[in-house]
Motif scaffolding. Structure first.
Motif, PDB file in Angstrom:
ATOM      1  N   SER A  56      20.730   2.322   0.016  1.00  0.00           N
ATOM      2  CA  SER A  56      21.035   0.911   0.254  1.00  0.00           C
ATOM      3  C   SER A  56      19.777   0.132   0.604  1.00  0.00           C
ATOM      4  O   SER A  56      19.574  -0.993   0.138  1.00  0.00           O
ATOM      5  CB  SER A  56      22.059   0.777   1.388  1.00  0.00           C
ATOM      6  OG  SER A  56      23.311   1.300   1.012  1.00  0.00           O
ATOM      7  N   SER A  57      18.923   0.740   1.421  1.00  0.00           N
ATOM      8  CA  SER A  57      17.669   0.090   1.805  1.00  0.00           C
ATOM      9  C   SER A  57      16.780  -0.142   0.589  1.00  0.00           C
ATOM     10  O   SER A  57      16.165  -1.213   0.445  1.00  0.00           O
ATOM     11  CB  SER A  57      16.932   0.954   2.840  1.00  0.00           C
ATOM     12  OG  SER A  57      15.685   0.391   3.176  1.00  0.00           O
ATOM     13  N   SER A  58      16.723   0.843  -0.307  1.00  0.00           N
ATOM     14  CA  SER A  58      15.918   0.710  -1.528  1.00  0.00           C
ATOM     15  C   SER A  58      16.416  -0.454  -2.377  1.00  0.00           C
ATOM     16  O   SER A  58      15.637  -1.269  -2.879  1.00  0.00           O
ATOM     17  CB  SER A  58      15.965   2.007  -2.345  1.00  0.00           C
ATOM     18  OG  SER A  58      15.374   3.077  -1.645  1.00  0.00           O
ATOM     19  N   GLY A  67       0.811  -1.216   0.000  1.00  0.00           N
ATOM     20  CA  GLY A  67       0.000   0.000   0.000  1.00  0.00           C
ATOM     21  C   GLY A  67       0.839   1.258   0.000  1.00  0.00           C
ATOM     22  O   GLY A  67       0.484   2.256   0.632  1.00  0.00           O
ATOM     23  N   ALA A  68       1.984   1.218  -0.702  1.00  0.00           N
ATOM     24  CA  ALA A  68       2.910   2.351  -0.704  1.00  0.00           C
ATOM     25  C   ALA A  68       2.256   3.608  -1.270  1.00  0.00           C
ATOM     26  O   ALA A  68       1.495   3.542  -2.236  1.00  0.00           O
ATOM     27  CB  ALA A  68       4.164   2.005  -1.514  1.00  0.00           C
ATOM     28  N   SER A  69       2.579   4.751  -0.665  1.00  0.00           N
ATOM     29  CA  SER A  69       2.042   6.032  -1.123  1.00  0.00           C
ATOM     30  C   SER A  69       2.814   6.507  -2.350  1.00  0.00           C
ATOM     31  O   SER A  69       3.889   6.005  -2.676  1.00  0.00           O
ATOM     32  CB  SER A  69       2.158   7.077  -0.019  1.00  0.00           C
ATOM     33  OG  SER A  69       3.521   7.375   0.235  1.00  0.00           O
ATOM     34  N   GLN A  70       2.287   7.527  -3.016  1.00  0.00           N
ATOM     35  CA  GLN A  70       2.965   8.082  -4.175  1.00  0.00           C
ATOM     36  C   GLN A  70       4.325   8.674  -3.788  1.00  0.00           C
ATOM     37  O   GLN A  70       5.287   8.591  -4.559  1.00  0.00           O
ATOM     38  CB  GLN A  70       2.093   9.167  -4.824  1.00  0.00           C
ATOM     39  CG  GLN A  70       0.898   8.628  -5.578  1.00  0.00           C
ATOM     40  CD  GLN A  70       1.313   7.688  -6.709  1.00  0.00           C
ATOM     41  OE1 GLN A  70       2.231   7.976  -7.470  1.00  0.00           O
ATOM     42  NE2 GLN A  70       0.637   6.547  -6.803  1.00  0.00           N
ATOM     43  N   HIS A  71       4.411   9.247  -2.596  1.00  0.00           N
ATOM     44  CA  HIS A  71       5.676   9.804  -2.123  1.00  0.00           C
ATOM     45  C   HIS A  71       6.722   8.703  -1.965  1.00  0.00           C
ATOM     46  O   HIS A  71       7.880   8.851  -2.379  1.00  0.00           O
ATOM     47  CB  HIS A  71       5.464  10.521  -0.788  1.00  0.00           C
ATOM     48  CG  HIS A  71       6.706  11.130  -0.221  1.00  0.00           C
ATOM     49  ND1 HIS A  71       7.279  12.262  -0.744  1.00  0.00           N
ATOM     50  CD2 HIS A  71       7.500  10.744   0.811  1.00  0.00           C
ATOM     51  CE1 HIS A  71       8.375  12.565  -0.053  1.00  0.00           C
ATOM     52  NE2 HIS A  71       8.523  11.650   0.887  1.00  0.00           N
ATOM     53  N   THR A  72       6.310   7.566  -1.385  1.00  0.00           N
ATOM     54  CA  THR A  72       7.219   6.432  -1.209  1.00  0.00           C
ATOM     55  C   THR A  72       7.641   5.868  -2.548  1.00  0.00           C
ATOM     56  O   THR A  72       8.822   5.576  -2.783  1.00  0.00           O
ATOM     57  CB  THR A  72       6.534   5.325  -0.372  1.00  0.00           C
ATOM     58  OG1 THR A  72       6.212   5.850   0.919  1.00  0.00           O
ATOM     59  CG2 THR A  72       7.440   4.112  -0.212  1.00  0.00           C
ATOM     60  N   LEU A  73       6.693   5.711  -3.460  1.00  0.00           N
ATOM     61  CA  LEU A  73       7.001   5.187  -4.790  1.00  0.00           C
ATOM     62  C   LEU A  73       7.981   6.096  -5.520  1.00  0.00           C
ATOM     63  O   LEU A  73       8.908   5.624  -6.188  1.00  0.00           O
ATOM     64  CB  LEU A  73       5.713   5.047  -5.607  1.00  0.00           C
ATOM     65  CG  LEU A  73       4.702   4.005  -5.132  1.00  0.00           C
ATOM     66  CD1 LEU A  73       3.436   4.071  -5.986  1.00  0.00           C
ATOM     67  CD2 LEU A  73       5.300   2.607  -5.174  1.00  0.00           C
ATOM     68  N   SER A  74       7.785   7.398  -5.393  1.00  0.00           N
ATOM     69  CA  SER A  74       8.664   8.357  -6.049  1.00  0.00           C
ATOM     70  C   SER A  74      10.091   8.240  -5.519  1.00  0.00           C
ATOM     71  O   SER A  74      11.058   8.312  -6.290  1.00  0.00           O
ATOM     72  CB  SER A  74       8.135   9.777  -5.836  1.00  0.00           C
ATOM     73  OG  SER A  74       8.996  10.729  -6.409  1.00  0.00           O
ATOM     74  N   ALA A  75      10.229   8.039  -4.210  1.00  0.00           N
ATOM     75  CA  ALA A  75      11.560   7.910  -3.602  1.00  0.00           C
ATOM     76  C   ALA A  75      12.255   6.637  -4.086  1.00  0.00           C
ATOM     77  O   ALA A  75      13.444   6.661  -4.442  1.00  0.00           O
ATOM     78  CB  ALA A  75      11.432   7.897  -2.081  1.00  0.00           C
TER      79      ALA A  75
END
Length: 298
Positions: free
Chosen positions: A71-73, A20-28
């Motif tokens: 690194s986490s990404s 359920g990732a937000s658009q902000h999270t997806l953009s990052a």
């Protein structure tokens, strides 16, 4: 579409469907992965440990917090590739793990908050009252009084807050629902503002193209701060959210209750606020502990 571009899109689709990732999270995530792919020559998805080490070397000039995020990404991305069968091995152990010192949140003093609201009160006592002042009153009551995130505030629908409902259930980060308290004073401010806008409006804070943007919200808050004698660089909607949390904790709020009000999935995120009131905690032990006669030295 290259292999990297295709797989990154599939990974982002997974984040939406499963997390359920937000658009902000997806953009990052997209930014981190596309930048890494560019450094790897479009072959990030098949990169080995040597290529990953080369990638890490390119990050040496970046701050530890930025390297940790990147690194986490990539770790999550490579985990996805292995789990979905797009590659056999996971090279994530070659990624750096920098130590990150968590910065303390900016906040505002009680006096600064009082100045902000005093200026609004003066504006509301004018005749006639400017609609911008009424809107500002509603915005400030919700940001500081309820701890809204900027994205949550600007996307509030006009019908979301009613005069007889002391709380609101909203979807925050990751589409997680949480209960947000709305004081009687905040409900009154919202009601007064709602009377200034077209009843047909969908949004509580409308603009020509829908609702106001987060950037516009930042501008409104900073302009108000400057008029109240507060450095605009020291304030933002998120700083008001921090002040909401800080002042609740100073007033004796339970950390678990604060976690619920802020919508933090992990209590460790909320614990960053405990730095603010060490003196009160010492006083609490001095006054409430069975051995309180042996008072601790502040």
């Amino acid at each position: 579409m290259s292999d990297d571009a295709n797989l990154i899109e599939r990974f982002l689709e997974m984040l939406v469907a499963e997390a359920g990732a937000s658009q902000h999270t997806l953009s990052a995530y997209r930014s981190d992965l596309e930048q890494a792919s560019a450094i790897a020559g479009g072959r990030l998805s098949s990169a080995g440990r040597d290529e990953i080490k080369n990638l890490s070397a390119r990050w040496r000039s970046l701050q530890n917090s930025t390297v940790a995020r990147k690194s986490s990404s990539l770790r999550r991305y490579f985990g996805f590739l292995v789990e979905e069968g797009f590659r056999e091995n996971d090279p994530s152990d070659a990624l750096p793990r920098p130590g990150v010192v968590r910065s303390l949140p900016k906040t505002l003093s009680h006096a600064e908050i009082a100045n902000l609201f005093q200026l609004i009160a003066e504006g509301l006592n004018c005749d006639p009252v400017k609609p911008a002042t009424i809107r500002l009153s509603a915005i400030m009551e919700l940001l500081y009084g309820s701890g809204f995130r900027a994205s949550e505030l600007v996307s509030l629908q006009r019908s979301a807050i009613s005069g007889d409902k002391p709380y609101l259930i909203i979807k925050g980060k990751g589409e997680k629902e949480r209960l947000v308290p709305v004081s009687q004073q905040a409900r009154a401010a919202v009601q007064r503002w709602a009377e200034c806008i077209d009843p047909k409006e969908k949004w509580l804070f409308p603009s020509r193209k829908g609702h106001i943007s987060r950037i516009r919200l930042y501008q409104i808050i900073k302009q108000h701060a400057a008029k109240a004698g507060i450095n605009p660089a020291n304030i933002s909607p998120h700083v008001l959210r921090h002040a909401f949390a800080t002042h609740l904790l100073e007033g004796g709020a339970d950390l678990r209750a604060l976690q619920t009000l802020l919508g933090h999935s992990d209590i460790s995120t909320t614990q960053i606020y405990t730095h603010i009131d060490s003196a009160r905690l010492v006083e609490l032990v001095n006054n409430r502990h069975p051995l309180s006669e042996r008072n601790l030295v502040r």
